[in-house]
Motif scaffolding. Sequence first.
Motif, mmCIF file in Angstrom:
data_model
loop_
_atom_site.group_PDB
_atom_site.id
_atom_site.type_symbol
_atom_site.label_atom_id
_atom_site.label_comp_id
_atom_site.label_asym_id
_atom_site.label_seq_id
_atom_site.Cartn_x
_atom_site.Cartn_y
_atom_site.Cartn_z
ATOM 1 N N LEU A 1 -5.688 1.402 -2.946
ATOM 2 C CA LEU A 1 -5.234 0.234 -3.692
ATOM 3 C C LEU A 1 -4.363 -0.683 -2.838
ATOM 4 O O LEU A 1 -3.470 -0.231 -2.124
ATOM 5 N N TYR A 2 -4.629 -1.979 -2.928
ATOM 6 C CA TYR A 2 -3.729 -2.993 -2.369
ATOM 7 C C TYR A 2 -2.928 -3.535 -3.542
ATOM 8 O O TYR A 2 -3.488 -3.888 -4.590
ATOM 9 N N ILE A 3 -1.607 -3.598 -3.394
ATOM 10 C CA ILE A 3 -0.708 -3.821 -4.520
ATOM 11 C C ILE A 3 -0.011 -5.169 -4.417
ATOM 12 O O ILE A 3 0.500 -5.538 -3.359
ATOM 13 N N ASP A 4 0.017 -5.902 -5.530
ATOM 14 C CA ASP A 4 0.808 -7.132 -5.635
ATOM 15 C C ASP A 4 1.587 -7.057 -6.941
ATOM 16 O O ASP A 4 1.110 -7.494 -7.994
ATOM 17 N N TYR A 5 2.784 -6.472 -6.872
ATOM 18 C CA TYR A 5 3.576 -6.238 -8.076
ATOM 19 C C TYR A 5 3.971 -7.544 -8.751
ATOM 20 O O TYR A 5 3.905 -7.676 -9.970
ATOM 21 N N LEU B 1 -1.117 -7.439 -9.978
ATOM 22 C CA LEU B 1 -2.482 -7.187 -9.550
ATOM 23 C C LEU B 1 -2.576 -5.907 -8.732
ATOM 24 O O LEU B 1 -1.697 -5.605 -7.923
ATOM 25 N N LEU B 2 -3.644 -5.156 -8.946
ATOM 26 C CA LEU B 2 -4.086 -4.111 -8.041
ATOM 27 C C LEU B 2 -5.437 -4.558 -7.492
ATOM 28 O O LEU B 2 -6.254 -5.128 -8.229
ATOM 29 N N MET B 3 -5.692 -4.315 -6.206
ATOM 30 C CA MET B 3 -6.917 -4.795 -5.583
ATOM 31 C C MET B 3 -7.585 -3.693 -4.780
ATOM 32 O O MET B 3 -6.911 -2.895 -4.141
ATOM 33 N N ILE B 4 -8.907 -3.682 -4.827
ATOM 34 C CA ILE B 4 -9.725 -2.749 -4.059
ATOM 35 C C ILE B 4 -10.592 -3.565 -3.102
ATOM 36 O O ILE B 4 -11.427 -4.350 -3.549
ATOM 37 N N PRO B 5 -10.393 -3.438 -1.788
ATOM 38 C CA PRO B 5 -11.260 -4.159 -0.851
ATOM 39 C C PRO B 5 -12.615 -3.482 -0.730
ATOM 40 O O PRO B 5 -12.706 -2.257 -0.638
ATOM 41 N N GLN C 1 0.862 -1.187 0.000
ATOM 42 C CA GLN C 1 0.000 0.000 0.000
ATOM 43 C C GLN C 1 0.892 1.229 0.000
ATOM 44 O O GLN C 1 1.958 1.241 0.627
ATOM 45 N N ILE C 2 0.466 2.269 -0.719
ATOM 46 C CA ILE C 2 1.194 3.534 -0.799
ATOM 47 C C ILE C 2 0.260 4.648 -0.353
ATOM 48 O O ILE C 2 -0.833 4.807 -0.903
ATOM 49 N N ILE C 3 0.698 5.409 0.652
ATOM 50 C CA ILE C 3 -0.136 6.461 1.231
ATOM 51 C C ILE C 3 0.617 7.781 1.165
ATOM 52 O O ILE C 3 1.787 7.856 1.572
ATOM 53 N N LYS C 4 -0.035 8.816 0.638
ATOM 54 C CA LYS C 4 0.538 10.155 0.672
ATOM 55 C C LYS C 4 -0.105 10.912 1.827
ATOM 56 O O LYS C 4 -1.323 10.978 1.936
ATOM 57 N N ASN C 5 0.710 11.491 2.691
ATOM 58 C CA ASN C 5 0.206 12.302 3.801
ATOM 59 C C ASN C 5 1.061 13.550 3.902
ATOM 60 O O ASN C 5 2.215 13.493 4.311
ATOM 61 N N ASN C 6 0.485 14.683 3.489
ATOM 62 C CA ASN C 6 1.256 15.922 3.379
ATOM 63 C C ASN C 6 2.466 15.674 2.489
ATOM 64 O O ASN C 6 2.311 15.255 1.355
ATOM 65 N N HIS C 7 3.681 15.866 3.010
ATOM 66 C CA HIS C 7 4.868 15.663 2.178
ATOM 67 C C HIS C 7 5.468 14.271 2.360
ATOM 68 O O HIS C 7 6.462 13.940 1.713
ATOM 69 N N ASP C 8 4.888 13.466 3.216
ATOM 70 C CA ASP C 8 5.407 12.120 3.469
ATOM 71 C C ASP C 8 4.835 11.104 2.487
ATOM 72 O O ASP C 8 3.698 11.235 2.018
ATOM 73 N N ILE C 9 5.629 10.099 2.213
ATOM 74 C CA ILE C 9 5.164 8.885 1.558
ATOM 75 C C ILE C 9 5.253 7.774 2.594
ATOM 76 O O ILE C 9 6.325 7.526 3.167
ATOM 77 N N VAL C 10 4.132 7.127 2.860
ATOM 78 C CA VAL C 10 4.076 6.044 3.847
ATOM 79 C C VAL C 10 3.769 4.752 3.108
ATOM 80 O O VAL C 10 2.778 4.661 2.377
ATOM 81 N N LEU C 11 4.641 3.750 3.284
ATOM 82 C CA LEU C 11 4.458 2.460 2.634
ATOM 83 C C LEU C 11 4.065 1.409 3.657
ATOM 84 O O LEU C 11 4.558 1.415 4.787
ATOM 85 N N VAL C 12 3.185 0.503 3.257
ATOM 86 C CA VAL C 12 2.918 -0.707 4.033
ATOM 87 C C VAL C 12 3.664 -1.848 3.343
ATOM 88 O O VAL C 12 3.416 -2.131 2.164
ATOM 89 N N ILE C 13 4.584 -2.479 4.078
ATOM 90 C CA ILE C 13 5.417 -3.536 3.508
ATOM 91 C C ILE C 13 5.405 -4.752 4.424
ATOM 92 O O ILE C 13 5.561 -4.620 5.646
#
Length: 221
Positions: A173-177, A181-185, A25-37
């Motif tokens: 988006l949930y990502i599986d490179y 696949l891209l997935m939407i719950p 997952q890739i999240i933009k918050n203000n100037h940060d990029i937050v990844l779920v890994i």
Amino acid sequence: MGTNVYKDFPKGTVLSLDILKKAKQIIKNNHDIVLVINVSKSWDKSINYLLFFNASNILYSASYLPSIRVDSVFKGVLYATEKQTEDAIPRKYITDLPDGYSIHLSEKKVTAGGWECNKVIEQLNYKNDSIRMVIRKSDDLYACGGWNSDADTSAFFKNFKILDTLSYPISDLYIDYKSQLLMIPKNRDGYYLISDRFVVINKSNFDSLFYPILLNRQTTN
């Protein structure tokens, strides 16, 4: 045994294309990029961490996420649904949330789940923190059931004839490179979770999605 995320991703690590390809997952918050890994080395287990990159694309913090994904973000609060497994016990893992962030966990209510896959993506465009998809879809909700990355695309995609354009916030988006696949719950009736799967025909489309994120800016055309 705990997991030291900083062994794999030390503070000061520069965001790269390879790291983005590992993100679920890739999240933009203000100037940060937050990844779920997922940092687990076991194929049947997930250990999700949040990686926080600043405006210069430098990793400055990481923290365990006792959930599969972040559901939403508001004023630095990361809303997520709690994993009801032993892996949800945070004492084993690093909790190093940066200032200005907090995690709000909701109780898991979904009791069952499934998937649908009737859409293939021909084009991806990232703009204003949203993903615009040019897709082709089938009336058969499970038309992608036989998909794998080694599939004969000329034969596989011939039944996807309905042209459409969709747009989603990138954080949805949930990502599986690896599986392309891209997935939407999606919740149904509050207790049934559907994963709406989109097949990305060409991995170069994935990379074109990642490049503007890597530059930490939006495309303008």
